[in-house]
Write an enzyme that holds these catalytic residues in place. Structure first.
Site, short mmCIF file in Angstrom:
data_model
loop_
_atom_site.label_atom_id
_atom_site.label_comp_id
_atom_site.label_asym_id
_atom_site.label_seq_id
_atom_site.Cartn_x
_atom_site.Cartn_y
_atom_site.Cartn_z
N ASP A 51 131.28 24.33 126.68
CA ASP A 51 130.07 24.63 127.46
C ASP A 51 129.60 23.41 128.24
O ASP A 51 129.08 23.53 129.36
CB ASP A 51 128.95 25.10 126.53
N GLY A 52 129.78 22.22 127.66
CA GLY A 52 129.38 20.99 128.35
C GLY A 52 130.14 20.80 129.64
O GLY A 52 129.56 20.38 130.66
N THR A 162 119.80 29.55 123.14
CA THR A 162 120.62 29.48 121.93
C THR A 162 121.10 28.06 121.63
O THR A 162 121.80 27.85 120.64
CB THR A 162 121.86 30.39 122.06
#
Length: 265
Positions: A51-52, A162
């Site tokens: 995700d980074g 989240t």
């Protein structure tokens, strides 16, 4: 070959990952996709990593509204990475079937001191860089709401709910709700100081105004998604849900709540 199939690949190059990316290139050529060297020439931007990496791809390519972003995971879990680099069969299925859809994720527009504006898809974090209580006056639509005292504040998008937000006790928000969530970091609540003490979800039409009280905190740490901003002497921040959205591709059998269940339950 159509102009709608120009692809830019974003990833941190290493020997092992390069071998896997090469297989994706070969699969793309099979279905008429053309790789380009500059992101501004592409209408599809694919990140390989976690995700980074996906967040970095957005920041480096300036949150383009005219491009489709695709996250490909290179191990582990991710909310923005709907595909795995080790599952070429699923990628090929996406290229040749209707079992995919385009999602439009809301973003935040952050304006610092009335001068610099940024976008983020996860969150804005505002923290002290010294071991001292951080004091921030909070306004909503120009109405004074509260004076916060504590470690800092976080403003999250629904898709960012989240991540850091959840670890602070914030609520998980459906990404289809264009909104932002204000969450406190270790607020001070006693007979003298009082804050709301719970996450606050604000609708798209609201504007959040954070005024830093200069009480020794001349150099706050400002985080935009996963990057610390190189800005100092910030006194004033305005945050709102932007009209700019990020278009991403996902498989129809991998809903947001599938990801929530897979990640946390």
């Amino acid at each position: 070959m159509t102009d709608r199939k120009k692809v830019y690949l974003f990833y941190k190059k290493d020997e092992e990952l390069e071998k896997k990316v090469q297989k994706v290139r070969e699969l793309g050529r099979k279905y008429g996709y053309q790789q380009v060297e500059r992101p501004e020439d592409a209408n599809i931007i694919i990140s390989f990593g976690n995700d980074g990496t996906f967040l970095q791809a957005l920041q480096k390519t300036h949150f383009r509204e005219d491009a489709l972003y695709i996250g490909v995971n290179n191990g582990g879990m991710g909310f923005y990475t709907d595909f795995s680099i080790d599952d070429l069969e699923r990628m090929e299925l996406a290229m040749q079937s209707d079992n995919v859809e385009v999602l439009k994720y809301p973003t935040l527009e952050v304006t610092i001191d009335g001068l610099n504006s940024f976008h983020c898809i996860n969150e804005l974090s505002l923290r002290s860089n010294i071991i001292k209580t951080f004091v921030i006056d909070v306004y909503i639509d120009n109405l004074y709401f509260e004076t916060f005292r504590g470690d800092g504040l976080l403003v999250a998008t629904p898709t960012g709910s989240t991540a850091y937000n959840k670890s602070l006790g914030g609520a998980i928000v459906d990404p289809k709700l264009p909104s932002m969530q204000l969450t406190e970091m270790a607020s001070v609540n006693n007979n003298q100081y009082r804050t709301l003490g719970s996450p606050l979800v604000l609708g798209k039409e609201r504007e959040l105004h954070l005024k830093i009280v200069q009480d020794g905190n001349d150099h706050p740490i400002v985080g935009i998604d996963n990057e610390a901003m190189g800005v100092r002497h910030n006194y004033d921040m305005k945050v709102k849900v932007s009209d700019r959205v990020v278009k991403t591709l996902r498989m129809k059998d991998n809903l947001f709540y599938h990801k929530v269940k897979r990640s946390f339950l």
